[in-house]
Every structure is written in structure tokens, then in C-alpha cells.
Write a protein that holds these residues in place. Structure first.
Motif, mmCIF file in Angstrom:
data_model
loop_
_atom_site.group_PDB
_atom_site.id
_atom_site.type_symbol
_atom_site.label_atom_id
_atom_site.label_comp_id
_atom_site.label_asym_id
_atom_site.label_seq_id
_atom_site.Cartn_x
_atom_site.Cartn_y
_atom_site.Cartn_z
ATOM 1 N N ALA A 22 0.831 -1.211 0.000
ATOM 2 C CA ALA A 22 0.000 0.000 0.000
ATOM 3 C C ALA A 22 0.865 1.261 0.000
ATOM 4 O O ALA A 22 0.601 2.209 -0.746
ATOM 5 N N VAL A 23 1.899 1.266 0.821
ATOM 6 C CA VAL A 23 2.790 2.435 0.887
ATOM 7 C C VAL A 23 3.512 2.628 -0.439
ATOM 8 O O VAL A 23 3.626 3.760 -0.934
ATOM 9 N N ILE A 24 3.969 1.562 -1.046
ATOM 10 C CA ILE A 24 4.642 1.666 -2.346
ATOM 11 C C ILE A 24 3.682 2.218 -3.395
ATOM 12 O O ILE A 24 4.057 3.057 -4.224
ATOM 13 N N GLY A 25 2.439 1.774 -3.359
ATOM 14 C CA GLY A 25 1.438 2.290 -4.302
ATOM 15 C C GLY A 25 1.181 3.769 -4.102
ATOM 16 O O GLY A 25 1.103 4.542 -5.070
ATOM 17 N N ILE A 26 1.052 4.194 -2.851
ATOM 18 C CA ILE A 26 0.809 5.613 -2.557
ATOM 19 C C ILE A 26 2.004 6.458 -2.987
ATOM 20 O O ILE A 26 1.836 7.523 -3.598
ATOM 21 N N VAL A 27 3.196 5.988 -2.697
ATOM 22 C CA VAL A 27 4.402 6.723 -3.109
ATOM 23 C C VAL A 27 4.470 6.810 -4.632
ATOM 24 O O VAL A 27 4.830 7.855 -5.191
ATOM 25 N N GLY A 28 4.098 5.745 -5.322
ATOM 26 C CA GLY A 28 4.086 5.765 -6.783
ATOM 27 C C GLY A 28 3.132 6.811 -7.331
ATOM 28 O O GLY A 28 3.455 7.537 -8.287
ATOM 29 N N VAL A 29 1.959 6.920 -6.728
ATOM 30 C CA VAL A 29 0.983 7.920 -7.171
ATOM 31 C C VAL A 29 1.508 9.331 -6.920
ATOM 32 O O VAL A 29 1.375 10.213 -7.779
ATOM 33 N N VAL A 30 2.127 9.547 -5.770
ATOM 34 C CA VAL A 30 2.674 10.870 -5.454
ATOM 35 C C VAL A 30 3.796 11.226 -6.422
ATOM 36 O O VAL A 30 3.854 12.354 -6.940
ATOM 37 N N VAL A 31 4.681 10.294 -6.699
ATOM 38 C CA VAL A 31 5.781 10.548 -7.635
ATOM 39 C C VAL A 31 5.229 10.859 -9.022
ATOM 40 O O VAL A 31 5.699 11.782 -9.701
ATOM 41 N N LEU A 32 4.226 10.134 -9.450
ATOM 42 C CA LEU A 32 3.613 10.383 -10.757
ATOM 43 C C LEU A 32 2.985 11.771 -10.808
ATOM 44 O O LEU A 32 3.155 12.498 -11.800
ATOM 45 N N ALA A 33 2.294 12.164 -9.742
ATOM 46 C CA ALA A 33 1.671 13.491 -9.712
ATOM 47 C C ALA A 33 2.719 14.597 -9.740
ATOM 48 O O ALA A 33 2.576 15.584 -10.479
ATOM 49 N N VAL A 34 3.777 14.457 -8.957
ATOM 50 C CA VAL A 34 4.837 15.473 -8.937
ATOM 51 C C VAL A 34 5.536 15.537 -10.286
ATOM 52 O O VAL A 34 5.814 16.633 -10.808
ATOM 53 N N THR A 35 5.803 14.401 -10.896
ATOM 54 C CA THR A 35 6.460 14.374 -12.209
ATOM 55 C C THR A 35 5.599 15.074 -13.255
ATOM 56 O O THR A 35 6.109 15.872 -14.058
ATOM 57 N N ASN A 36 4.310 14.781 -13.256
ATOM 58 C CA ASN A 36 3.420 15.441 -14.212
ATOM 59 C C ASN A 36 3.346 16.940 -13.976
ATOM 60 O O ASN A 36 3.345 17.727 -14.931
ATOM 61 N N TYR A 37 3.299 17.361 -12.724
ATOM 62 C CA TYR A 37 3.252 18.789 -12.408
ATOM 63 C C TYR A 37 4.532 19.486 -12.862
ATOM 64 O O TYR A 37 4.481 20.543 -13.498
ATOM 65 N N VAL A 38 5.669 18.907 -12.552
ATOM 66 C CA VAL A 38 6.942 19.520 -12.933
ATOM 67 C C VAL A 38 7.077 19.561 -14.450
ATOM 68 O O VAL A 38 7.528 20.575 -15.016
ATOM 69 N N THR A 39 6.662 18.529 -15.129
ATOM 70 C CA THR A 39 6.728 18.501 -16.583
ATOM 71 C C THR A 39 5.832 19.572 -17.194
ATOM 72 O O THR A 39 6.232 20.264 -18.134
ATOM 73 N N SER A 40 4.630 19.724 -16.648
ATOM 74 C CA SER A 40 3.730 20.736 -17.188
ATOM 75 C C SER A 40 4.251 22.143 -16.900
ATOM 76 O O SER A 40 4.138 23.042 -17.740
ATOM 77 N N GLN A 41 4.829 22.362 -15.743
ATOM 78 C CA GLN A 41 5.389 23.681 -15.426
ATOM 79 C C GLN A 41 6.657 23.954 -16.241
ATOM 80 O O GLN A 41 6.901 25.103 -16.620
ATOM 81 N N ALA A 42 7.422 22.936 -16.539
ATOM 82 C CA ALA A 42 8.626 23.123 -17.355
ATOM 83 C C ALA A 42 8.260 23.479 -18.783
ATOM 84 O O ALA A 42 8.979 24.222 -19.458
ATOM 85 N N GLY A 43 7.124 22.984 -19.254
ATOM 86 C CA GLY A 43 6.669 23.323 -20.602
ATOM 87 C C GLY A 43 6.242 24.761 -20.720
ATOM 88 O O GLY A 43 6.225 25.334 -21.823
ATOM 89 N N LYS A 44 5.902 25.420 -19.634
ATOM 90 C CA LYS A 44 5.456 26.819 -19.648
ATOM 91 C C LYS A 44 6.622 27.790 -19.612
ATOM 92 O O LYS A 44 6.430 28.997 -19.806
ATOM 93 N N ILE A 45 7.834 27.300 -19.380
ATOM 94 C CA ILE A 45 9.005 28.189 -19.324
ATOM 95 C C ILE A 45 9.319 28.679 -20.720
ATOM 96 O O ILE A 45 9.394 27.903 -21.670
ATOM 97 N N LYS A 46 9.544 29.991 -20.857
ATOM 98 C CA LYS A 46 9.848 30.581 -22.167
ATOM 99 C C LYS A 46 11.319 30.628 -22.428
ATOM 100 O O LYS A 46 12.158 30.868 -21.692
#
Length: 64
Positions: free
Chosen positions: A40-64
Motif C-alpha cells: 500500500a505504501v509503495i502504491g501511494i508513493v508511486g501515485v505521489v511521484v507520478l503526480a509530482v512528475t506530471n506537475y513539474v513537466t507541465s510547469q517546465a513546458g510553460k518556461i519561455k
């Protein structure tokens, strides 16, 4: 008097055997619980890592 003592000993031994049998049937349940919590902990950590990765990727795409 001897008959009473023998009956008490037999009763005590049968209860002792019942207790031993019930202990044996639960053997390994704590280990299984730890494994389930770890999964369960590994699954939760996986979801958190996926969310942070997606957020950072989307914010990096907005950099000019």
C-alpha cells in the motif's frame, strides 16, 4: 479424589491443546499484514511521484 484430579488434568490439557491449535492457525498473519502495508505504501508513493512528475513537466513546458 484421584478421579477429580485426573478429570481436571484432562480438561486443562484439552484447553491447552485448543489454545495451541488456535495460535498455529494465525501463524504468519503479522507478516502478511506487513507485506500488505508495504504494498500500500509503495502504491501511494508511486501515485505521489507520478503526480509530482506530471506537475513539474507541465510547469517546465510553460518556461519561455
Amino acid at each position: 479424589m484421584l478421579k477429580v484430579l485426573v478429570l481436571l488434568q484432562i480438561a486443562a490439557l484439552s484447553k491447552y491443546d485448543d489454545l495451541r491449535a488456535s495460535r498455529r492457525s494465525e501463524r504468519g498473519s503479522v507478516t502478511m499484514e506487513h507485506v500488505l502495508w508495504a504494498v500500500a505504501v509503495i502504491g501511494i508513493v508511486g501515485v505521489v511521484v507520478l503526480a509530482v512528475t506530471n506537475y513539474v513537466t507541465s510547469q517546465a513546458g510553460k518556461i519561455k
